[in-house]
Each structure stands twice: as structure tokens, then as C-alpha cells.
Design a protein around this motif. Structure first.
Motif, PDB file in Angstrom:
ATOM      1  N   MET A 127      32.458  76.568  25.920  1.00 49.01           N
ATOM      2  CA  MET A 127      32.521  75.403  25.029  1.00 49.01           C
ATOM      3  C   MET A 127      31.499  74.328  25.349  1.00 49.01           C
ATOM      4  O   MET A 127      31.010  73.641  24.823  1.00 49.01           O
ATOM      5  N   PHE A 128      31.460  74.287  27.045  1.00 47.25           N
ATOM      6  CA  PHE A 128      30.556  73.458  27.410  1.00 47.25           C
ATOM      7  C   PHE A 128      29.191  73.774  27.227  1.00 47.25           C
ATOM      8  O   PHE A 128      28.217  72.932  27.321  1.00 47.25           O
ATOM      9  N   ALA A 129      28.851  75.079  27.028  1.00 43.02           N
ATOM     10  CA  ALA A 129      27.532  75.511  26.751  1.00 43.02           C
ATOM     11  C   ALA A 129      27.133  75.382  25.549  1.00 43.02           C
ATOM     12  O   ALA A 129      25.935  74.932  25.245  1.00 43.02           O
ATOM     13  N   VAL A 130      28.017  75.252  24.577  1.00 43.43           N
ATOM     14  CA  VAL A 130      27.813  74.957  23.096  1.00 43.43           C
ATOM     15  C   VAL A 130      27.556  73.392  22.919  1.00 43.43           C
ATOM     16  O   VAL A 130      27.000  72.682  22.400  1.00 43.43           O
ATOM     17  N   PHE A 131      28.677  72.603  23.649  1.00 40.54           N
ATOM     18  CA  PHE A 131      28.572  71.083  23.779  1.00 40.54           C
ATOM     19  C   PHE A 131      28.262  70.510  24.942  1.00 40.54           C
ATOM     20  O   PHE A 131      28.953  70.126  25.771  1.00 40.54           O
ATOM     21  N   PRO A 132      27.008  70.458  25.619  1.00 39.04           N
ATOM     22  CA  PRO A 132      26.541  69.873  26.923  1.00 39.04           C
ATOM     23  C   PRO A 132      27.137  68.511  27.079  1.00 39.04           C
ATOM     24  O   PRO A 132      27.071  68.235  28.220  1.00 39.04           O
ATOM     25  N   ARG A 133      27.056  67.730  25.910  1.00 43.74           N
ATOM     26  CA  ARG A 133      27.545  66.298  25.967  1.00 43.74           C
ATOM     27  C   ARG A 133      28.947  66.225  26.737  1.00 43.74           C
ATOM     28  O   ARG A 133      29.174  65.514  27.578  1.00 43.74           O
ATOM     29  N   LEU A 134      29.763  67.321  26.043  1.00 44.13           N
ATOM     30  CA  LEU A 134      31.300  67.280  26.583  1.00 44.13           C
ATOM     31  C   LEU A 134      31.139  67.682  28.339  1.00 44.13           C
ATOM     32  O   LEU A 134      31.934  67.120  28.999  1.00 44.13           O
ATOM     33  N   LYS A 135      30.388  68.700  28.719  1.00 48.82           N
ATOM     34  CA  LYS A 135      30.200  69.131  29.888  1.00 48.82           C
ATOM     35  C   LYS A 135      29.772  67.801  31.013  1.00 48.82           C
ATOM     36  O   LYS A 135      30.407  67.787  32.087  1.00 48.82           O
ATOM     37  N   GLU A 136      28.934  67.062  30.708  1.00 54.34           N
ATOM     38  CA  GLU A 136      28.369  66.016  31.231  1.00 54.34           C
ATOM     39  C   GLU A 136      29.520  64.816  31.573  1.00 54.34           C
ATOM     40  O   GLU A 136      29.582  64.136  32.540  1.00 54.34           O
ATOM     41  N   ARG A 137      30.568  64.812  30.394  1.00 58.32           N
ATOM     42  CA  ARG A 137      31.543  63.939  30.691  1.00 58.32           C
ATOM     43  C   ARG A 137      33.007  64.381  30.664  1.00 58.32           C
ATOM     44  O   ARG A 137      34.038  63.968  30.375  1.00 58.32           O
ATOM     45  N   ARG A 138      33.108  65.624  31.366  1.00 62.79           N
ATOM     46  CA  ARG A 138      34.429  66.399  31.651  1.00 62.79           C
ATOM     47  C   ARG A 138      35.652  65.810  32.226  1.00 62.79           C
ATOM     48  O   ARG A 138      36.668  65.958  31.762  1.00 62.79           O
ATOM     49  N   ALA A 139      35.191  64.829  32.974  1.00 65.81           N
ATOM     50  CA  ALA A 139      36.380  64.129  33.518  1.00 65.81           C
ATOM     51  C   ALA A 139      36.600  62.808  32.827  1.00 65.81           C
ATOM     52  O   ALA A 139      37.414  61.939  33.350  1.00 65.81           O
TER      53      ALA A 139
END
Length: 246
Positions: A127-139
């Protein structure tokens, strides 16, 4: 775009279903077919019965008459968590997230039905690969996200169940035109993976552009159905049910 989803092979069939609230019937003999690997859309104005149809498919409303099946399984009377476990995911209306939890925690909640932590972790990374913006803000707390980011998180959480079919309930509701286009772009990319999608929307033009087959609800009944290339050209249908001119 990889979602690690299951191969789509099962039809969702809603046959002559009546359902509603208290003593009032909202759906009155509704029948739809959702074909594997295709995008099927449900269109209609407010009050047409779209949300009731979704709630009934997901077991939140009782089927008063008719049948709902997913492959060989009857969904009538089945609790929602078992329906989800069968392979039906949902992206709820209004981009709902758990505001006091982080992005990562929201995704973990989406994977709670899977007993294998390693598989959940792998799906989260997908999912983080699909939505990199979410990975940047995961916390980051989900309640502090923008509308578009909440929409991404809601979609990602729906995919965390590793579904064979995903129900999108009004995914563009309340979003700016920019994010509406982004959401429909995500639906297109999911379609390319072979995921089966049931898309419930009021956004007529963009929905007909991405879907393969469509049904139009009015006052709890299916009043039109067919391939979307045919529905797209039906000017009278647009005028009558959506108040727009083609």
C-alpha cells in the motif's frame, strides 16, 4: 500498480432483493450482477437506494426477500466480518478514517482479519508503494490529513483485507476536483490489476468513463442498465435522473 489482490473469479449476484429500514422498503426487487475483473457502477440521485444496496450486500441491512450470492456462497444473513473474510472489501462513504490513530495503525486495523502478521506487513508495504504520500506520513495521526490524503488512506485500508472484490461507496464525495480526478485514477489502476470493483457514485461522467457496466437506481428500483458506452450516450437518461445534459 500491484495490490497483491486475489485473482477475481467469482460473480456477485443480487437477485430481486427487497430491503429497508423498520417497516419501510427502500430497495424494491433490485437485481444486479458484478462480473469478475470488471468495474460495475451503481448510479442514482440522493435517496435512490444506493447506500441501502451497499449496506444490504455487506450484511448491515437484512434481506427481506431475494438472494445475494458471491460465487457459491449465500450472503443473506451472514455477518459483515464473514462477508469481508470471504473476499469483499469496502471503501466507505465519506473517506472515513480512525482520526486518533496513525496512518500505519489505520492500515493495521484494515488487516485485523488476517492471522498472519508477516502477510499484513507485506500488504502494508504494498500500500505504501501505491500511495507514497501515506508512507511519508505513516506516523501522522489520520485526523490531521487533508481530504485527499484521507481518501487515499480509506482506499488503502479497504485493500488491506486482500479482497477479490472492492465496494467503493461514493469515493469522490466532498473532494476537490483535483482529488476527484486522483481517486478515479486510482480506480482505473486497480481495474488494470484485474480487481473486481463495484463503484457507487453520483459523479456520472467520470464514473461512466471508468466503468464497464452500469445500473441506474431510482426510488429503490433499477430503471436502466447496460454497458456504460450505451448509458453514456443516453441523453434522456442523464436529464431525467441526474439533472444534467449530455
Amino acid at each position: 500498480m500491484s495490490t497483491a489482490g486475489k485473482a477475481a473469479s467469482r460473480h456477485l449476484s443480487v437477485s430481486q432483493v427487497t430491503s429497508g429500514y423498520d417497516r419501510a422498503d427502500v430497495l424494491k426487487g433490485v437485481s444486479i450482477e458484478v462480473r469478475p475483473g470488471a468495474v460495475t457502477c451503481i448510479l442514482g440521485a440522493n435517496g435512490a437506494g444506493k447506500s441501502t444496496l451497499i449496506r444490504t450486500i455487506l450484511g448491515l441491512n437484512r434481506v427481506r426477500s431475494g438472494t445475494i450470492t458471491f460465487g457459491d456462497a449465500s450472503l443473506s444473513g451472514m455477518p459483515t466480518h464473514r462477508i469481508v473474510a470471504l473476499g469483499i472489501g469496502v471503501v466507505p462513504e465519506g473517506n472515513r478514517v480512525l482520526p486518533r490513530m496513525t496512518i500505519e495503525e489505520n492500515l493495521q486495523v484494515g488487516g485485523l482479519l488476517d492471522p498472519y502478521p508477516r502477510r499484513v506487513a507485506d500488504r502494508m508495504e504494498a500500500m505504501f508503494a501505491v500511495f507514497p504520500r501515506l508512507k511519508e506520513r505513516r506516523a501522522q495521526l489520520a485526523g490531521t490529513l487533508s481530504g485527499g490524503e484521507r481518501s487515499m488512506l480509506s482506499i488503502a485500508r479497504g485493500l488491506m483485507t486482500d479482497p477479490e472484490l472492492v465496494v467503493f461507496d461514493e469515493p469522490s464525495l466532498g473532494l476537490s476536483p483535483l482529488f476527484v480526478s486522483e481517486v478515479f485514477g486510482i480506480v482505473r489502476r486497480l481495474k488494470e490489476t484485474g480487481l473486481t470493483i463495484l463503484l457507487v457514485e453520483q459523479n456520472v461522467r467520470q464514473t461512466l468513463d471508468v466503468a464497464d457496466h452500469g445500473y441506474v437506481l431510482a426510488q429503490g428500483r433499477v430503471v436502466a442498465s447496460g454497458e456504460t458506452r450505451v448509458l453514456r450516450e443516453d441523453a434522456e437518461l442523464h436529464k431525467a435522473y441526474f439533472g444534467v445534459h449530455h
